[in-house]
Each structure stands twice: as C-alpha cells, then as structure tokens.
Motif scaffolding. Structure first.
Motif, PDB file in Angstrom:
ATOM      1  N   TYR A 240      -2.825  10.873  -1.914  1.00  0.00           N
ATOM      2  CA  TYR A 240      -2.618  10.736  -3.362  1.00  0.00           C
ATOM      3  C   TYR A 240      -3.972  10.469  -4.011  1.00  0.00           C
ATOM      4  N   PRO A 241      -4.830  11.490  -4.085  1.00  0.00           N
ATOM      5  CA  PRO A 241      -6.207  11.264  -4.551  1.00  0.00           C
ATOM      6  C   PRO A 241      -6.336  11.026  -6.056  1.00  0.00           C
ATOM      7  N   GLU A 242      -5.310  11.373  -6.847  1.00  0.00           N
ATOM      8  CA  GLU A 242      -5.420  11.179  -8.289  1.00  0.00           C
ATOM      9  C   GLU A 242      -5.637   9.698  -8.593  1.00  0.00           C
ATOM     10  N   LYS A 243      -6.661   9.418  -9.414  1.00  0.00           N
ATOM     11  CA  LYS A 243      -7.037   8.033  -9.671  1.00  0.00           C
ATOM     12  C   LYS A 243      -6.443   7.521 -10.981  1.00  0.00           C
ATOM     13  N   ASP A 244      -5.758   6.412 -10.884  1.00  0.00           N
ATOM     14  CA  ASP A 244      -5.241   5.668 -12.037  1.00  0.00           C
ATOM     15  C   ASP A 244      -4.487   6.536 -13.035  1.00  0.00           C
ATOM     16  N   PRO A 245      -3.489   7.306 -12.571  1.00  0.00           N
ATOM     17  CA  PRO A 245      -2.670   8.054 -13.528  1.00  0.00           C
ATOM     18  C   PRO A 245      -1.914   7.084 -14.430  1.00  0.00           C
ATOM     19  N   GLU A 246      -1.594   7.533 -15.609  1.00  0.00           N
ATOM     20  CA  GLU A 246      -0.983   6.660 -16.606  1.00  0.00           C
ATOM     21  C   GLU A 246       0.284   5.997 -16.091  1.00  0.00           C
ATOM     22  N   GLN A 247       1.096   6.749 -15.343  1.00  0.00           N
ATOM     23  CA  GLN A 247       2.361   6.179 -14.872  1.00  0.00           C
ATOM     24  C   GLN A 247       2.162   5.060 -13.855  1.00  0.00           C
ATOM     25  N   ASP A 248       0.991   5.001 -13.240  1.00  0.00           N
ATOM     26  CA  ASP A 248       0.733   3.960 -12.248  1.00  0.00           C
ATOM     27  C   ASP A 248      -0.176   2.850 -12.770  1.00  0.00           C
ATOM     28  N   ARG A 249      -0.537   2.905 -14.053  1.00  0.00           N
ATOM     29  CA  ARG A 249      -1.356   1.831 -14.614  1.00  0.00           C
ATOM     30  C   ARG A 249      -0.447   0.666 -14.981  1.00  0.00           C
ATOM     31  N   CYS A 250      -0.022  -0.032 -13.955  1.00  0.00           N
ATOM     32  CA  CYS A 250       0.890  -1.163 -14.109  1.00  0.00           C
ATOM     33  C   CYS A 250       0.743  -2.046 -12.881  1.00  0.00           C
ATOM     34  N   PHE A 251       1.322  -3.228 -12.951  1.00  0.00           N
ATOM     35  CA  PHE A 251       1.410  -4.075 -11.769  1.00  0.00           C
ATOM     36  C   PHE A 251       2.589  -3.607 -10.940  1.00  0.00           C
ATOM     37  N   ILE A 252       2.309  -3.145  -9.725  1.00  0.00           N
ATOM     38  CA  ILE A 252       3.379  -2.809  -8.792  1.00  0.00           C
ATOM     39  C   ILE A 252       3.686  -4.076  -7.997  1.00  0.00           C
ATOM     40  N   THR A 253       4.932  -4.488  -8.049  1.00  0.00           N
ATOM     41  CA  THR A 253       5.322  -5.753  -7.420  1.00  0.00           C
ATOM     42  C   THR A 253       6.088  -5.502  -6.132  1.00  0.00           C
ATOM     43  N   ILE A 254       6.109  -6.545  -5.302  1.00  0.00           N
ATOM     44  CA  ILE A 254       6.849  -6.488  -4.049  1.00  0.00           C
ATOM     45  C   ILE A 254       7.547  -7.824  -3.837  1.00  0.00           C
ATOM     46  N   ARG A 255       8.796  -7.770  -3.457  1.00  0.00           N
ATOM     47  CA  ARG A 255       9.552  -8.961  -3.090  1.00  0.00           C
ATOM     48  C   ARG A 255      10.530  -8.567  -1.992  1.00  0.00           C
TER      49      ARG A 255
ATOM     50  N   CYS B 266       0.828  -1.206   0.000  1.00  0.00           N
ATOM     51  CA  CYS B 266       0.000   0.000   0.000  1.00  0.00           C
ATOM     52  C   CYS B 266       0.864   1.259   0.000  1.00  0.00           C
ATOM     53  N   LEU B 267       1.995   1.205   0.667  1.00  0.00           N
ATOM     54  CA  LEU B 267       2.918   2.344   0.662  1.00  0.00           C
ATOM     55  C   LEU B 267       3.557   2.533  -0.709  1.00  0.00           C
ATOM     56  N   PHE B 268       3.757   1.445  -1.438  1.00  0.00           N
ATOM     57  CA  PHE B 268       4.420   1.529  -2.741  1.00  0.00           C
ATOM     58  C   PHE B 268       3.556   2.219  -3.796  1.00  0.00           C
ATOM     59  N   ARG B 269       2.220   2.080  -3.723  1.00  0.00           N
ATOM     60  CA  ARG B 269       1.365   2.703  -4.745  1.00  0.00           C
ATOM     61  C   ARG B 269       1.039   4.128  -4.319  1.00  0.00           C
ATOM     62  N   LYS B 270       1.540   5.079  -5.096  1.00  0.00           N
ATOM     63  CA  LYS B 270       1.406   6.496  -4.752  1.00  0.00           C
ATOM     64  C   LYS B 270       0.274   7.155  -5.537  1.00  0.00           C
ATOM     65  N   SER B 271      -0.861   6.496  -5.623  1.00  0.00           N
ATOM     66  CA  SER B 271      -2.047   7.059  -6.267  1.00  0.00           C
ATOM     67  C   SER B 271      -3.235   6.212  -5.853  1.00  0.00           C
ATOM     68  N   SER B 272      -4.419   6.681  -6.187  1.00  0.00           N
ATOM     69  CA  SER B 272      -5.631   5.923  -5.905  1.00  0.00           C
ATOM     70  C   SER B 272      -6.061   5.169  -7.159  1.00  0.00           C
ATOM     71  N   SER B 273      -6.944   4.186  -6.981  1.00  0.00           N
ATOM     72  CA  SER B 273      -7.372   3.379  -8.118  1.00  0.00           C
ATOM     73  C   SER B 273      -8.757   2.817  -7.877  1.00  0.00           C
ATOM     74  N   ASP B 274      -9.702   3.172  -8.762  1.00  0.00           N
ATOM     75  CA  ASP B 274     -11.034   2.585  -8.674  1.00  0.00           C
ATOM     76  C   ASP B 274     -10.985   1.091  -8.956  1.00  0.00           C
ATOM     77  N   GLU B 275     -10.166   0.708  -9.944  1.00  0.00           N
ATOM     78  CA  GLU B 275     -10.101  -0.700 -10.334  1.00  0.00           C
ATOM     79  C   GLU B 275      -9.586  -1.584  -9.201  1.00  0.00           C
ATOM     80  N   LEU B 276      -8.671  -1.060  -8.410  1.00  0.00           N
ATOM     81  CA  LEU B 276      -8.114  -1.828  -7.294  1.00  0.00           C
ATOM     82  C   LEU B 276      -8.840  -1.543  -5.982  1.00  0.00           C
ATOM     83  N   HIS B 277      -9.887  -0.708  -6.032  1.00  0.00           N
ATOM     84  CA  HIS B 277     -10.613  -0.310  -4.816  1.00  0.00           C
ATOM     85  C   HIS B 277      -9.618   0.205  -3.780  1.00  0.00           C
ATOM     86  N   PHE B 278      -8.703   1.019  -4.256  1.00  0.00           N
ATOM     87  CA  PHE B 278      -7.576   1.464  -3.436  1.00  0.00           C
ATOM     88  C   PHE B 278      -7.592   2.992  -3.387  1.00  0.00           C
TER      89      PHE B 278
END
Length: 703
Positions: free
Chosen positions: A650-665, A633-645
């Motif tokens: 960071y109220p901007e929803k689904d900006p182009e730069q964040d329309r990707c799979f953010i991974t964690i390992r 949740c800390l890694f995604r710096k925007s909101s997303s309707d599709e992810l219910h996040f």
C-alpha cells in the motif's frame, strides 16, 4: 526464608513425605513431620503448590517470606497503578480532594520510574512569569509538529498546567531554582525569580531543574497526604464489571515481586500511569544495564493489561527512530560528547580540532554561543527536542548541518564535544547540572568520569551516534519513543471503559516529565470527582482465579524455558516481520509466529522465585504489546510519512480516507478496528476551559 514444615493440608501422606525427603536432601536438616489434624483428601492444589514452590525456593535460598497462595484485599476510592511521576501526581491530586487513594508500584516509589534517578529540564512551562509564549502557541506547535497525529488534549494540559506542577514540586521540597546563586549573571538565569532556562533563551518556557530531588519529595508528600502505597507489587490485570449495560473498571489485581502474595484492589475509579513499551524489537539479556535510557523493568505492562480489559489504543502502528531499549548497542545515556538535548548546544570539533559551525533555521552561520540559544530572525520560538516552528536543524551528525555536507566541506571523523571552548557558565550548566541531573547521569557519568580524570575545561569527549542512545539503528530496530502510540481518552482523560483513566506514558503521543506530571494530576482530580456518584462493585471470583492461574503457571513447570529466551524470540520476530518496510504477508506471518509463541512457548515458561516470576510476567506483556503492534500495522492500509509507516503493498502515502487515528481494542478475544478524526478533541482552549472552571478559579486565587 521462613517455610513451614507443616502444610495447611495434604493430598496424601506420600506426597507429604516426598516433600520432606526433598527438603532433607537439599538442606541436610531434620524436618519434623507433624501430621496432626490434617485431611488427606482436602486441598490437593495447596500441597502441590507447597511441594513445587517450597522445593524451588529452598533450593534457591530465597531471602523473603513465602506468601505464594495467599491473597490480600484492599479497597479505595481511587486506585493508581504505577508510581512514577504521573502516578505520584495522580495520587496527590485525588488525595487533596479528600479521597482514599491506593498507589501500586512495581519498584520502590521513592526512586522508581523513568525519573527516579533524575531529569534535567522541564518542557512547556508556558505560564511561568518569564515566559514569552502562551500555552495555546506551544500546544498547537506540538500538534502541528506531528501533522495533527498528536494528542491535543495531553499537550494542552501539559502547557496549561505544567508550571503549576513545578510550583507544587517546590512546595514538596524539590529544587526548581538556582537558590545558591551558582549561575548568577548567566544569560539563561532570571535574576528576580532565579529560574533557569534551556534551549530558547528568548522565550523562556523550558526550565532547567534539579530533577534528582523530585521523586523523594513526591514520596514524602504522598505519605503526608495518607496515600496507601504498595511498593514491590506489580499490577497485572484490571478488574471490570458490566453496570447498566456498560463495562466499568472496578479495580485491579497484582502480585508481590518478592513474596508472591496475590492482591486484589477494589476501587471506584482506576488510573493507569505505567510506562510505555520497551524490549519489543531489541533485547539481549547480557547487554542491558546502563545502555538502557529507561529502567529495565519499564516495558508497557499498562498497555498490555489495558488491552486485555478492552481499553482503546491508537497510533500503535507508528514507527519511530529512537530506542529506549538499546541492548548493548549504545554507551550510557548522555555519556558521550554530543550537542543533543542534555548536551545542547555544546561546541563541536572534528578530529583535527576544527570547530564545526552552528547554523540557524535559514542556514546562516551563528557567530556566538549565545546565538545558538536564540530564535532566527522572524522565528517566533523553537524547542530543542521537538521540531517546533521550523526548528534550526535536523540532526544527522553534529546538530548543525547535514552530515554529508560536513564531509564535503572537509571535516574529519570522529567528532568531539569541546566544552573548553564555551563560556564558563555554559560549560558548568552542561557538565555539572544537565549532566548530573538527567536520568542515570549523576553517578555513572558525572561522578565516575570526574573520578577518572575528565576535566571539561581541558578535555574533549568523543561523540558517537545521535544523542542519548549514542548508537545508530537499522530501520527495523524501532521502539515506541517520540510521540508513540498509546491509550486514547476523552477530555477527562478517561478511556472508553468507564472508570478507567490514563496519564503520562500510557497516553498516545506522550511527552516528557512535565507532560507526565501535568496529565497525572489532571487525571487524578477527574477520577476523584467521578467517585462521588459511584459505589464499589464486587468482582467476579472467576476473574480473580483465572488471573492467579495465569500468574502462577510458570511455577509448576519443571526444567522449562526461561523468560529471556521468549523475550529474545519476540524481538527477533518483530525485526523480521515488522520492520522498516511492511506488507500483508510479512505481518500475517509475524502475527502467526507470535500466536505460536503464545500457544507453544508460554506454557513452557518456568521460574523458581517471585522475582523471576515477575520478569516472566513482563515478557508475557511484551508479547501482548507485540501482537497489538502487528495487528495495528495490518489495520492501516496505506503508508504515512508522518507516522514513519511504510507498506510495500500500500505505497500511497497519507490518502485522505486514512488521515485519521486508527484505533485498536480487544473485544471477545478479537482485535477490533476503529477510526477517530484527527481533530476529535475540538478547540483545545475552549474545551479545556469548559471542563476546568473550578481549577482555573483555584489557580487564579492562589489556592
């Protein structure tokens, strides 16, 4: 239980006599001291373990043999962790290819996993002889349904191979057809094949099945193929080694949940097929049982051990609106009248008995029961349980109109399912097959309700909430359900760690039973093929000793904290700091609190027998998963309707730069962020066929 009065070695005669005294006090029996041939300066660790475990297990009268401190090794070509549907099919696929296979299951494989008590339908059997849709159509619908935040690889495998796995199941002894002609003449039954269909009667790609017959049939097939099954053994950690500069999976470790014996499994390839997480936001130790949709012990241990081994995950930040862990907030699954999934499309009435109409996608009222199961004019298909191709409805009350609209029209609460108003075959297929074959419905719902006098030809059943969970939840009470986060893989279902594969609920955006079986079998054959150019690598003994120390630590703690306390604390932390609305400060505070739990509460955990030790290990994994979610949740710096996040900072929803799979390992103990394009898997049909020509030939020739 059997407990030797002669330890392997003694630290001092005084400690030994103290042990004997304790045994005498608590069990009022004579203990013969045999001091012959012991070395008082040898194996101090052994006598401490003997003293602590022996005392506790005598006190609790544990009925199984004490094997704590013992280690057993085994090796194989393909190691499968988890004995649910995905794990069984993975093991079968590998064994069919002539590989030696070990399957490790925390419960009893014959009835373990989410499908152990049954399931009532099989989605995406797109290649069955009655289907009017293609695998490509339904797989793309799944992907589009989630606005591309979906697992194109897993869903295409499900749609392309799902019906093949049903035919396998039938050959094993599972029931997939109306062979007794109970529903002869019904519009959902094909008279030639005797297959029965659910939800969409025109396109016929979701089958009604007798899922309670499936796990025993799979178990018999595993035994027939010579798969070595370790029941009642919890997998706790993956073994890895560096080969040619790359990390590779070389096996796993585990513990017997009744005797405490430690296991080391060496393998050429390993497949993770365990459950998705649960008990993360909701937990009440006194309110579990039948209100849980999935087994209480299905809590995401595969996610935790994968993360500790460096496996990459995605969509762990996604919030979803349903709960597997209801913790007393619900009635038994599918035990109240509604028109969702198993109960679809039951007639609904209000408190006065007035029927509530169904409407199609375009708002047109449906006049007959049969119309409820047919696409709207111009609608290619629809799938109950997924918002596929502009589904007919969004469920907010009865699965017809917006709940507020129903109130405006004068309908009165409470609402009821009234099966008496439906045709006989529809009533019997809902109450008697669907309710009866779905998980946990055969005995507590169908059998007990019938014994208490419920008659669907006469009685109505009150509806609570929204479907199986029968309860409404607050925004923060979320759980990983409905295309949740999980492991991301390549087209071989191999993770970023070579030799470690994943299937079923371990995958991100996982689906239902057909998905588990199809991806399990696929991963099994890919892992088997990968064995051909691999050798078994010896593990590092320090890794094994560290895992033993971690697993057995709670046995050394006197009068400490029980696992239930920590589980409840984790759930409260997640509610408070990882709720419906998130921000940097809340998430950081929550992550800090979880770290405090790890540093201060975990060392206080205490238990008295291997079963409680297993439960303690589960909560350690829940803690690990909670930290993963918080960090994602800390890694995604925007909101997303599709992810219910949603993040307030960071109220901007689904900006182009964040329309990707953010991974964690995890790498060197730190969380590492990554990005992968939403369409990383390419054209699903082309990429699948490029890698599976051998399987396509087998299917085309009926092999």
């Amino acid at each position: 239980m059997s407990f030797s009065s002669k330890p392997k070695a003694l630290a001092t005669l005084g400690v030994y006599r103290k042990l004997v005294h304790i045994l005498e006090v608590y069990h009022k029996k004579e203990v013969v001291i045999n001091c012959e041939n012991y070395n008082v300066n040898k194996c101090k660790h052994d006598i401490i373990v003997l003293y602590l475990i022996g005392r506790r297990e005598y006190m609790s009268k544990w009925p199984y043999e004490n094997e704590i401190g013992q280690t057993q090794e085994d090796c194989c070509d393909v190691l499968v962790l988890g004995g649910g549907l995905a794990g069984c099919y993975a093991a079968i696929a590998a064994a069919r290819k002539g590989k030696s296979v070990i399957l490790v299951e925390k419960g009893s494989t014959e009835r373990s996993g989410s499908a152990g008590s049954g399931f009532d339908h099989w989605e995406s059997a797109c290649t069955n002889p009655c289907s009017e849709v293609t695998p490509e159509e339904i797989a793309h619908a799944y992907i589009d349904e989630q606005s591309k935040y979906s697992n194109g690889i897993g869903h295409y495998i499900e749609c392309r191979e799902g019906y093949d796995r049903l035919l396998d199941m039938e050959s094993f002894g599972g029931k997939i057809r109306d062979t007794e002609n109970e529903f002869e003449g019904a519009p959902f039954r094909d008279e030639n094949t005797k297959l029965m269909f659910a939800y969409d009667y025109k396109n016929k790609f979701t089958l009604r099945v007798w899922g309670s017959t499936f796990k025993p049939a799979l178990y018999k097939e595993l035994k027939k193929l010579g798969v070595k099954i370790y029941d009642r053994v919890e997998a706790t950690g993956l073994l890895t080694a560096v080969e040619n500069g790359k990390k590779r999976g070389i096996g796993a470790m585990g513990m017997h949940t009744r005797t405490g014996k430690f296991y080391v499994f060496k393998s050429k390839t390993t497949i993770l097929t365990m459950s998705r997480p649960a008990r993360v936001w909701l937990f009440d130790s006194d309110l579990t049982g039948l209100c849980e949709f999935r087994p209480f012990q299905s809590i995401g241990s595969g996610h935790a051990m994968g993360y500790r081994a460096g496996v990459e995950f995605t969509m762990m930040e996604k919030s979803v609106k349903a709960e597997f862990s209801a913790s007393g907030r619900s009635f038994p699954p599918y035990g109240t009248g509604n028109n969702h999934n198993t109960w679809y499309a039951a007639t609904m009435v209000d408190a006065r008995g007035k029927e509530i109409p169904y409407v199609d996608r375009d708002g047109n009222e449906l006049k007959t029961v049969l119309d409820r199961y047919m696409p709207a004019p111009g609608q290619k298909f629809f799938l109950k349980g997924g918002v596929i191709d502009e589904a007919k409805y969004e469920y907010r009350g009865p699965e017809t109109l917006d709940f507020e609209e129903l109130m405006k029209r004068g309908y009165k609460l409470p609402f009821y399912a009234d099966l008496s108003k439906m045709p006989d075959y529809e009533r019997r297929v809902i109450w008697g097959m669907m309710v009866g074959e779905e998980g946990k419905t055969k005995v507590p719902i169908l059998k007990y309700y019938t014994e208490k006098g419920f008659d669907p030809t006469k009685h109505i059943l009150q509806s609570y909430g929204t479907g199986w969970q029968s309860a409404n939840f607050l925004d923060q009470e979320r759980q990983l359900f409905g295309a949740p986060g999980g492991i991301i893989t390549d087209w071989n279902l191999m993770t970023n760690v070579e030799g470690i594969y994943a299937a079923g609920d371990q995958l991100y955006a996982s689906d239902c039973c057909g998905y588990a079986c199809a991806t399990g079998y696929y991963a099994g054959r890919k892992a088997a093929d990968a064995c051909d150019n691999k050798e078994i690598i010896e593990y590092d003994i320090l890794d094994v000793e560290a895992e033993k120390k971690r697993l057995y630590a709670p046995l050394y703690v006197e009068n400490g904290m029980l696992w239930k306390e920590l589980n409840a604390a984790i759930a409260k932390c997640m509610q408070n700091y990882c709720g419906g609305i998130k921000c940097e400060e809340l998430l950081q505070e929550g992550l800090s609190l979880l770290n405090t739990y790890e540093n201060e509460m975990v060392p206080q955990l205490s238990c008295t027998n291997p079963h409680d030790l297993m439960r303690t290990h589960e909560v350690l994994d829940i803690l690990q998963v909670a930290k993963m979610i918080m960090q994602a949740c800390l890694f995604r710096k925007s909101s997303s309707d599709e992810l219910h996040f949603y993040r307030s900072d960071y109220p901007e929803k689904d900006p182009e730069q964040d329309r990707c799979f953010i991974t964690i390992r995890q790498e060197n103990g730190k969380a590492v962020r990554g990005e992968i394009p939403l369409d990383y898997y390419g054209d699903i049909q082309t990429e699948y066929e490029k890698r599976n020509q051998d399987y396509i030939r087998e299917v085309s020739h009926g092999v």
